[in-house]
Design a protein around this motif. Structure first.
Motif, PDB file in Angstrom:
ATOM      1  N   ARG A 122     -25.221  51.310 -62.497  1.00  0.00           N
ATOM      2  CA  ARG A 122     -26.402  51.385 -63.171  1.00  0.00           C
ATOM      3  C   ARG A 122     -27.342  49.921 -62.819  1.00  0.00           C
ATOM      4  N   ALA A 123     -28.710  50.170 -62.738  1.00  0.00           N
ATOM      5  CA  ALA A 123     -29.501  49.032 -62.266  1.00  0.00           C
ATOM      6  C   ALA A 123     -30.822  49.315 -63.093  1.00  0.00           C
ATOM      7  N   SER A 124     -31.315  48.203 -63.334  1.00  0.00           N
ATOM      8  CA  SER A 124     -32.673  48.099 -64.155  1.00  0.00           C
ATOM      9  C   SER A 124     -33.897  47.313 -63.149  1.00  0.00           C
ATOM     10  N   SER A 125     -35.100  47.830 -63.104  1.00  0.00           N
ATOM     11  CA  SER A 125     -35.975  46.976 -62.266  1.00  0.00           C
ATOM     12  C   SER A 125     -37.232  46.872 -63.372  1.00  0.00           C
ATOM     13  N   HIS A 126     -37.425  45.337 -63.676  1.00  0.00           N
ATOM     14  CA  HIS A 126     -38.558  45.066 -64.446  1.00  0.00           C
ATOM     15  C   HIS A 126     -39.737  44.372 -63.246  1.00  0.00           C
ATOM     16  N   TYR A 127     -40.857  44.602 -63.679  1.00  0.00           N
ATOM     17  CA  TYR A 127     -42.003  44.532 -62.668  1.00  0.00           C
ATOM     18  C   TYR A 127     -42.949  43.216 -63.069  1.00  0.00           C
ATOM     19  N   PHE A 128     -43.374  42.450 -62.386  1.00  0.00           N
ATOM     20  CA  PHE A 128     -44.221  41.256 -62.682  1.00  0.00           C
ATOM     21  C   PHE A 128     -45.279  40.866 -61.725  1.00  0.00           C
ATOM     22  N   GLY A 129     -46.346  40.144 -62.282  1.00  0.00           N
ATOM     23  CA  GLY A 129     -47.402  39.873 -61.505  1.00  0.00           C
ATOM     24  C   GLY A 129     -48.429  40.860 -61.264  1.00  0.00           C
ATOM     25  N   GLY A 130     -48.569  41.309 -59.901  1.00  0.00           N
ATOM     26  CA  GLY A 130     -49.441  42.470 -59.705  1.00  0.00           C
ATOM     27  C   GLY A 130     -48.997  43.663 -59.798  1.00  0.00           C
ATOM     28  N   LEU A 131     -47.474  43.819 -60.034  1.00  0.00           N
ATOM     29  CA  LEU A 131     -46.779  45.141 -60.388  1.00  0.00           C
ATOM     30  C   LEU A 131     -46.441  45.258 -62.118  1.00  0.00           C
ATOM     31  N   ALA A 132     -47.246  44.190 -62.716  1.00  0.00           N
ATOM     32  CA  ALA A 132     -46.604  44.106 -64.292  1.00  0.00           C
ATOM     33  C   ALA A 132     -47.163  45.440 -64.828  1.00  0.00           C
ATOM     34  N   THR A 133     -48.166  46.132 -64.313  1.00  0.00           N
ATOM     35  CA  THR A 133     -48.488  47.645 -65.104  1.00  0.00           C
ATOM     36  C   THR A 133     -47.479  48.670 -64.966  1.00  0.00           C
ATOM     37  N   ARG A 134     -46.398  48.359 -64.110  1.00  0.00           N
ATOM     38  CA  ARG A 134     -45.445  49.528 -63.954  1.00  0.00           C
ATOM     39  C   ARG A 134     -44.470  49.503 -64.835  1.00  0.00           C
ATOM     40  N   PRO A 135     -44.107  50.470 -65.404  1.00  0.00           N
ATOM     41  CA  PRO A 135     -43.067  50.383 -66.628  1.00  0.00           C
ATOM     42  C   PRO A 135     -41.565  49.987 -65.929  1.00  0.00           C
ATOM     43  N   ALA A 136     -40.688  49.566 -66.582  1.00  0.00           N
ATOM     44  CA  ALA A 136     -39.513  49.242 -66.451  1.00  0.00           C
ATOM     45  C   ALA A 136     -38.834  50.633 -65.812  1.00  0.00           C
ATOM     46  N   ALA A 137     -37.907  50.338 -64.930  1.00  0.00           N
ATOM     47  CA  ALA A 137     -37.180  51.529 -64.375  1.00  0.00           C
ATOM     48  C   ALA A 137     -35.734  51.454 -64.340  1.00  0.00           C
ATOM     49  N   SER A 138     -35.096  52.580 -64.545  1.00  0.00           N
ATOM     50  CA  SER A 138     -33.525  52.161 -64.420  1.00  0.00           C
ATOM     51  C   SER A 138     -32.857  53.237 -63.641  1.00  0.00           C
ATOM     52  N   GLN A 139     -31.885  53.131 -62.887  1.00  0.00           N
ATOM     53  CA  GLN A 139     -31.437  53.991 -61.915  1.00  0.00           C
ATOM     54  C   GLN A 139     -30.033  54.073 -62.167  1.00  0.00           C
ATOM     55  N   ILE A 140     -29.288  55.285 -61.825  1.00  0.00           N
ATOM     56  CA  ILE A 140     -27.876  55.342 -61.510  1.00  0.00           C
ATOM     57  C   ILE A 140     -27.438  55.879 -60.149  1.00  0.00           C
ATOM     58  N   GLU A 141     -26.350  55.226 -59.900  1.00  0.00           N
ATOM     59  CA  GLU A 141     -26.024  55.656 -58.375  1.00  0.00           C
ATOM     60  C   GLU A 141     -24.545  55.759 -58.406  1.00  0.00           C
ATOM     61  N   ILE A 142     -24.054  57.105 -57.996  1.00  0.00           N
ATOM     62  CA  ILE A 142     -22.786  57.239 -57.759  1.00  0.00           C
ATOM     63  C   ILE A 142     -22.349  57.269 -56.355  1.00  0.00           C
ATOM     64  N   ARG A 143     -21.339  56.436 -56.159  1.00  0.00           N
ATOM     65  CA  ARG A 143     -20.769  56.544 -54.764  1.00  0.00           C
ATOM     66  C   ARG A 143     -19.371  57.000 -54.873  1.00  0.00           C
ATOM     67  N   ALA A 144     -18.848  57.793 -54.215  1.00  0.00           N
ATOM     68  CA  ALA A 144     -17.695  58.627 -54.277  1.00  0.00           C
ATOM     69  C   ALA A 144     -17.068  59.214 -52.893  1.00  0.00           C
ATOM     70  N   SER A 145     -15.819  59.219 -52.942  1.00  0.00           N
ATOM     71  CA  SER A 145     -15.065  60.020 -51.861  1.00  0.00           C
ATOM     72  C   SER A 145     -14.009  60.772 -52.240  1.00  0.00           C
ATOM     73  N   TRP A 146     -13.494  61.779 -51.648  1.00  0.00           N
ATOM     74  CA  TRP A 146     -12.354  62.562 -51.875  1.00  0.00           C
ATOM     75  C   TRP A 146     -11.929  63.248 -50.727  1.00  0.00           C
ATOM     76  N   THR A 147     -10.826  63.735 -50.662  1.00  0.00           N
ATOM     77  CA  THR A 147     -10.112  64.516 -49.771  1.00  0.00           C
ATOM     78  C   THR A 147      -9.962  66.095 -49.871  1.00  0.00           C
ATOM     79  N   PRO A 148     -10.787  66.836 -49.440  1.00  0.00           N
ATOM     80  CA  PRO A 148     -10.785  68.349 -49.497  1.00  0.00           C
ATOM     81  C   PRO A 148      -9.616  68.918 -49.051  1.00  0.00           C
ATOM     82  N   ARG A 149      -8.808  69.674 -49.723  1.00  0.00           N
ATOM     83  CA  ARG A 149      -7.604  70.295 -49.319  1.00  0.00           C
ATOM     84  C   ARG A 149      -7.803  71.259 -48.085  1.00  0.00           C
ATOM     85  N   GLU A 150      -7.160  71.356 -47.339  1.00  0.00           N
ATOM     86  CA  GLU A 150      -7.350  72.262 -46.268  1.00  0.00           C
ATOM     87  C   GLU A 150      -6.602  73.479 -46.270  1.00  0.00           C
ATOM     88  N   GLY A 151      -7.419  74.636 -45.871  1.00  0.00           N
ATOM     89  CA  GLY A 151      -7.099  75.783 -45.960  1.00  0.00           C
ATOM     90  C   GLY A 151      -6.595  76.521 -44.570  1.00  0.00           C
TER      91      GLY A 151
END
Length: 207
Positions: free
Chosen positions: A132-161
């Motif tokens: 999870r990450a949060s972004s806060h804006y300043f200066g020329g971007l100060a009017t933008r609201p703070a934003a938070s993002q979720i990121e899921i990175r994953a891997s798995w082995t599918p069983r072979e048929g």
């Protein structure tokens, strides 16, 4: 390991199990809110690779996006415990208070495993991270609201048929279930009822 080949199209140079797995991905029928298209696959993770990217769309707004990569090594891979591997990245914007929930990582991981289980899929060697990450804006971007993002990175082995080919269409459908869950869409069917949900996510973002 063999030298990686440019087989992102699942062409005739690829082995039959990989070609069959790719064709199943192409033929999968998915819910209409999710736009899926092929994209260039990484070429140094396995001898054969195919990738798609997807966006959850509501009108002209994107709710979440992600990438799914199918890897194949005919000789097998010790870490995978198989000849196929699925690797994914999923991202979405969240409300700040939702991102601060201490249970968020566990809940997001349960979205992935729950989506696979809801479709009766068997798999092995799952691994991944929830960030999870949060972004806060300043200066020329100060009017933008703070934003938070979720990121899921994953891997798995599918069983072979049959024929050594995993049910890649079903794995793609479960991955789209995960995307829909992250985006805050209602379940597409009763099988998704077991997936844990969080409070309302951040509003849709303009495309």
């Amino acid at each position: 390991m063999d030298e990686p080949k440019d087989t992102e199209d699942g062409g005739t140079t690829a082995p039959p199990p990989f070609r069959a797995a790719v064709e199943a991905l192409r033929a999968a029928r998915l819910r209409p809110q999710i736009e899926v298209e092929p994209t260039r696959a990484p070429q140094r993770l396995a001898p054969h690779a195919y990738a798609v990217e997807a966006t959850v769309v509501d009108g002209d707004q994107d709710l979440a996006d992600g990438r799914l990569v199918l890897l194949h090594d005919p000789a097998g891979h010790d870490a995978w415990q198989g000849t196929f591997r699925l690797v994914t990245l999923v991202r979405a914007e969240l409300e700040a208070e939702m991102a601060a929930d201490p249970l968020l990582p566990e809940v997001c991981w349960s979205w992935l495993t729950g989506a696979l289980q809801a479709r009766g899929l068997t798999y092995g060697e799952p691994s991944g991270t929830v960030t999870r990450a949060s972004s806060h804006y300043f200066g020329g971007l100060a009017t933008r609201p703070a934003a938070s993002q979720i990121e899921i990175r994953a891997s798995w082995t599918p069983r072979e048929g049959l024929g050594g080919v995993p049910d890649t269409a079903a794995h793609l459908a479960s991955w789209c279930d995960l995307l829909a869950q992250v985006a805050g869409l209602p379940p597409a069917g009763p099988g998704e009822a077991s997936v844990v949900t969080l409070p309302q996510r951040r509003g849709p973002q303009p495309r």
